[in-house]
Design an enzyme around this catalytic site. Structure first.
Site, PDB file in Angstrom:
ATOM      1  N   LYS A  26     -65.049  39.917  67.738  1.00  0.00           N
ATOM      2  CA  LYS A  26     -64.764  40.070  69.171  1.00  0.00           C
ATOM      3  C   LYS A  26     -65.649  41.144  69.780  1.00  0.00           C
ATOM      4  O   LYS A  26     -66.145  42.057  69.115  1.00  0.00           O
ATOM      5  CB  LYS A  26     -63.288  40.402  69.400  1.00  0.00           C
ATOM      6  CG  LYS A  26     -62.777  41.686  68.728  1.00  0.00           C
ATOM      7  CD  LYS A  26     -63.040  42.957  69.496  1.00  0.00           C
ATOM      8  CE  LYS A  26     -62.487  44.193  68.807  1.00  0.00           C
ATOM      9  NZ  LYS A  26     -62.998  45.460  69.393  1.00  0.00           N
ATOM     10  N   ASP A 153     -55.555  44.404  66.453  1.00  0.00           N
ATOM     11  CA  ASP A 153     -56.567  43.400  66.768  1.00  0.00           C
ATOM     12  C   ASP A 153     -56.320  42.062  66.082  1.00  0.00           C
ATOM     13  O   ASP A 153     -57.009  41.084  66.377  1.00  0.00           O
ATOM     14  CB  ASP A 153     -57.959  43.902  66.374  1.00  0.00           C
ATOM     15  CG  ASP A 153     -58.469  45.009  67.282  1.00  0.00           C
ATOM     16  OD1 ASP A 153     -58.003  45.094  68.437  1.00  0.00           O
ATOM     17  OD2 ASP A 153     -59.347  45.782  66.846  1.00  0.00           O
TER      18      ASP A 153
END
Length: 320
Positions: A26, A153
């Protein structure tokens, strides 16, 4: 290449099936960090964006839990209970009341300690792979719950695409992101510890800097419009100043990427990977070539986004 287990390493895989999952890294397009809470965490508001730099994780039934890692940064990763992928296997097994008797093989492309959530991605991939391998058919909400227990995350690695994250980053809302965005990713020569970057941010704030970001509304509007030129000046990361303070070479890398023709550059998450937004695929090729020759980073990769989160590969290869 390394292989270990929780006691005696199995010499052979048990040939009773496997599941392979691809999972993306990401980039944080926007990251605002609140003050440190009493529990030591910081409230976050972030826009996650999954990109096409992926790890591939294969899980097989085995006699013992074991972990093998190859690829980008493999020699810097533990292959025991310190690894989040190992913890994910134990958590999934506990959740369904089974022993965690699987072998995990991770082929890494996402940089280690690079601010792209590679460890979280691998943990998410293990959850998805075990759900498939063991034919558990757990709903996505259960996987999200397990993911949130593993780390802030991990839920986004399951989710993929583009999402607004709040809380510690684990509370997600899907964000409309039209079109494909083109990125050049510059890997630094060494990693940064996320806790160290948060500590440095707290220190910088104690002495009066850096400034806080505005609300993320304009970022969301630019994503909905699918316009990289509208998005570029809105990219923001309140952790960037702390990352640059700890690794001043990042300043040169960020400058070099923009000079090479990128619309904008940003440190991803806690760093030190720098992500450069480009107008087109052709522009990304040009920026990549110039950055590769500039001597400001270890490795350069081209990626696109958004891409889906952790998904089972229909026809898995065999990891040996």
């Amino acid at each position: 290449m390394s292989r270990t287990s929780d006691g005696n390493t199995a010499e052979l895989w048990v040939p009773t099936g496997s599941a392979t999952v691809r999972v993306p890294g990401k980039v944080n397009l926007y990251l605002a960090v609140g003050d440190r809470r009493d529990d030591g965490y910081h409230e976050l508001t972030t826009v996650f964006h999954a990109v096409s730099l992926v790890d591939e994780v294969t899980v097989r039934n085995a006699d013992l839990l074991s972990l093998e890692v190859v690829g980008e940064g493999a020699d810097r990763l533990p292959t025991d209970k310190r690894n989040l992928a190992w913890q994910a296997a134990e958590l999934m097994a506990e959740h369904v009341g089974r022993a965690p008797d699987v072998s995990i093989f991770i082929d890494k492309s996402i940089p280690v300690a690079g601010g792209m959530a590679g460890g979280s991605a691998d943990a998410a991939a293990v959850l998805v792979a075990m759900n498939s391998l063991w034919e558990l058919n757990l709903p996505r909400r259960d996987l999200r719950m397990l993911a949130a227990r593993l780390g802030s995350d991990v839920p986004f690695a399951l989710h993929g695409g583009t999402a607004l994250g709040t809380g510690r980053g684990e509370e997600l809302a899907t964000v409309l992101s039209r079109n494909t965005f083109h990125w050049v990713l510059a890997f630094a020569r060494s990693g940064l510890s996320t806790p160290a970057v948060f500590t440095e941010l707290d220190r910088l704030r104690d002495v009066g800097s850096p400034p806080r970001l505005a609300e993320p509304g304009p970022v969301l509007a630019a994503l909905a419009a699918g316009d990289p030129e509208q998005l570029a000046p809105l990219l923001g990361n309140e952790m960037q100043a702390a990352a640059v303070s700890l690794d001043p070479a990042l300043r040169r890398a960020l400058r070099a990427g923009v000079e090479a023709g990128a619309l904008a550059g940003i440190v991803s998450g806690s760093g030190p990977t720098c992500a450069f937004l480009c107008r087109t695929a052709e522009s990304a090729l040009d920026v990549s070539a110039q950055l590769s020759g500039a001597g400001v980073c270890r490795t350069v990769r081209i990626a696109t986004g958004p891409v889906p989160g952790a998904r089972v590969v229909p026809t898995p290869g065999i990891a040996e």
